[in-house]
Design a protein around this motif. Structure first.
Motif, PDB file in Angstrom:
ATOM      1  N   THR A 182       0.839  -1.197   0.000  1.00  0.00           N
ATOM      2  CA  THR A 182       0.000   0.000   0.000  1.00  0.00           C
ATOM      3  C   THR A 182       0.874   1.247   0.000  1.00  0.00           C
ATOM      4  O   THR A 182       0.507   2.278  -0.554  1.00  0.00           O
ATOM      5  N   ARG A 183       2.028   1.142   0.671  1.00  0.00           N
ATOM      6  CA  ARG A 183       2.959   2.260   0.776  1.00  0.00           C
ATOM      7  C   ARG A 183       4.347   1.745   0.436  1.00  0.00           C
ATOM      8  O   ARG A 183       4.578   0.549   0.355  1.00  0.00           O
ATOM      9  N   GLY A 184       5.266   2.681   0.271  1.00  0.00           N
ATOM     10  CA  GLY A 184       6.625   2.290  -0.070  1.00  0.00           C
ATOM     11  C   GLY A 184       7.634   3.037   0.764  1.00  0.00           C
ATOM     12  O   GLY A 184       7.454   3.203   1.971  1.00  0.00           O
ATOM     13  N   LEU A 185       8.658   3.525   0.105  1.00  0.00           N
ATOM     14  CA  LEU A 185       9.753   4.209   0.799  1.00  0.00           C
ATOM     15  C   LEU A 185       9.499   5.706   0.958  1.00  0.00           C
ATOM     16  O   LEU A 185      10.283   6.411   1.566  1.00  0.00           O
ATOM     17  N   GLY A 186       8.398   6.191   0.402  1.00  0.00           N
ATOM     18  CA  GLY A 186       8.099   7.625   0.439  1.00  0.00           C
ATOM     19  C   GLY A 186       8.007   8.160   1.868  1.00  0.00           C
ATOM     20  O   GLY A 186       7.708   7.419   2.794  1.00  0.00           O
ATOM     21  N   ALA A 187       8.244   9.451   2.001  1.00  0.00           N
ATOM     22  CA  ALA A 187       8.356  10.046   3.329  1.00  0.00           C
ATOM     23  C   ALA A 187       7.003  10.429   3.940  1.00  0.00           C
ATOM     24  O   ALA A 187       6.890  10.574   5.146  1.00  0.00           O
ATOM     25  N   VAL A 188       5.974  10.560   3.104  1.00  0.00           N
ATOM     26  CA  VAL A 188       4.703  11.085   3.614  1.00  0.00           C
ATOM     27  C   VAL A 188       3.948  10.011   4.392  1.00  0.00           C
ATOM     28  O   VAL A 188       3.188   9.220   3.831  1.00  0.00           O
TER      29      VAL A 188
ATOM     30  N   PHE B 260      -2.540   7.385   2.812  1.00  0.00           N
ATOM     31  CA  PHE B 260      -3.207   6.086   2.961  1.00  0.00           C
ATOM     32  C   PHE B 260      -2.675   5.122   1.907  1.00  0.00           C
ATOM     33  O   PHE B 260      -2.439   3.945   2.165  1.00  0.00           O
ATOM     34  N   LEU B 261      -2.466   5.660   0.710  1.00  0.00           N
ATOM     35  CA  LEU B 261      -2.012   4.837  -0.408  1.00  0.00           C
ATOM     36  C   LEU B 261      -0.944   5.623  -1.158  1.00  0.00           C
ATOM     37  O   LEU B 261      -1.162   6.786  -1.487  1.00  0.00           O
ATOM     38  N   GLY B 262       0.203   4.988  -1.408  1.00  0.00           N
ATOM     39  CA  GLY B 262       1.270   5.664  -2.140  1.00  0.00           C
ATOM     40  C   GLY B 262       0.836   6.015  -3.560  1.00  0.00           C
ATOM     41  O   GLY B 262      -0.107   5.416  -4.094  1.00  0.00           O
ATOM     42  N   SER B 263       1.526   6.960  -4.155  1.00  0.00           N
ATOM     43  CA  SER B 263       1.124   7.431  -5.486  1.00  0.00           C
ATOM     44  C   SER B 263       1.318   6.355  -6.560  1.00  0.00           C
ATOM     45  O   SER B 263       0.548   6.292  -7.525  1.00  0.00           O
ATOM     46  N   GLN B 264       2.343   5.519  -6.381  1.00  0.00           N
ATOM     47  CA  GLN B 264       2.578   4.478  -7.395  1.00  0.00           C
ATOM     48  C   GLN B 264       1.480   3.410  -7.309  1.00  0.00           C
ATOM     49  O   GLN B 264       0.972   2.947  -8.328  1.00  0.00           O
ATOM     50  N   SER B 265       1.112   3.063  -6.077  1.00  0.00           N
ATOM     51  CA  SER B 265       0.018   2.096  -5.899  1.00  0.00           C
ATOM     52  C   SER B 265      -1.275   2.637  -6.485  1.00  0.00           C
ATOM     53  O   SER B 265      -2.033   1.905  -7.134  1.00  0.00           O
ATOM     54  N   GLN B 266      -1.533   3.916  -6.242  1.00  0.00           N
ATOM     55  CA  GLN B 266      -2.764   4.528  -6.767  1.00  0.00           C
ATOM     56  C   GLN B 266      -2.829   4.430  -8.279  1.00  0.00           C
ATOM     57  O   GLN B 266      -3.853   4.081  -8.858  1.00  0.00           O
ATOM     58  N   LYS B 267      -1.694   4.747  -8.922  1.00  0.00           N
ATOM     59  CA  LYS B 267      -1.665   4.768 -10.386  1.00  0.00           C
ATOM     60  C   LYS B 267      -1.819   3.356 -10.953  1.00  0.00           C
ATOM     61  O   LYS B 267      -2.559   3.150 -11.918  1.00  0.00           O
ATOM     62  N   VAL B 268      -1.117   2.406 -10.342  1.00  0.00           N
ATOM     63  CA  VAL B 268      -1.220   1.020 -10.835  1.00  0.00           C
ATOM     64  C   VAL B 268      -2.642   0.516 -10.645  1.00  0.00           C
ATOM     65  O   VAL B 268      -3.232  -0.089 -11.548  1.00  0.00           O
ATOM     66  N   LEU B 269      -3.215   0.793  -9.470  1.00  0.00           N
ATOM     67  CA  LEU B 269      -4.587   0.369  -9.179  1.00  0.00           C
ATOM     68  C   LEU B 269      -5.560   0.937 -10.217  1.00  0.00           C
ATOM     69  O   LEU B 269      -6.471   0.252 -10.675  1.00  0.00           O
TER      70      LEU B 269
END
Ligand code: ATP
Ligand code: MG
Length: 137
Positions: free
Chosen positions: A107-113, A117-126
């Motif tokens: 759901t999340r990755g290495l990002g700092a924020v 709730f959901l990382g931007s890469q996950s959102q885009k892939v989803l």
């Protein structure tokens, strides 16, 4: 049901848990497991020799992350993809190219924020994946 499962891996804790789930799902379904790690391109305004040096370091780091996920999942080296580009684009490209019928990612990755709730890469892939996406917390 799932013949080809694609795991997207960035080395984060979420991605490590996603790796466990992907491995278990692949075993349960008798599916082929493919892993992908993407590294961001080095901006070419850097110029030589900085460009070459930066690219070399980035590639080394990316290869380490890929080796880590290969060790975690036990996939053969030919099932481990290292792609240059924005992560979501690379994951989508791999999903289409390998005809994945399931993408597994965190759901999340290495990002700092931390509040996301959901990382931007996950959102885009989803939003754009050609197949179901399993998001692991
Ligand atoms: P953001 O990147 O938006 O700041 P984040 O890093 O917390 O936030 P994402 O990057 O969306 O969240 O990470 C979610 C999942 O996407 C990770 O757990 C991993 O499965 C996958 N992922 C992220 N980056 C990469 C990458 N470079 N290569 C492969 N998979 C990745
Ligand atoms: Mg990220």
């Amino acid at each position: 049901m799932f013949k080809t499962i694609l795991l997207a891996y960035d080395g984060s804790e979420h991605a490590k848990r996603a790796a466990e789930v992907a491995k278990a799902e692949a075993e349960a379904h008798g599916a082929r497991l493919i892993v992908v790690h993407a590294y961001e391109p080095v901006p070419d305004y850097l110029g030589d020799p900085f460009f070459e040096e930066a690219l070399k370091r980035r590639l080394e780091r990316a290869e380490k992350v890929l080796a880590e996920v290969v060790a975690l999942t036990g996939v053969p080296p030919e099932n481990a993809l290292l792609l240059e580009g924005r992560p979501a684009e690379a994951i989508l490209e791999a999903a289409r190219g390998e005809r994945a019928d399931l993408v597994v990612m965190g759901t999340r990755g290495l990002g700092a924020v931390g509040s996301l709730f959901l990382g931007s890469q996950s959102q885009k892939v989803l939003a754009e994946a050609p197949c179901p996406v399993l998001l692991v917390r």
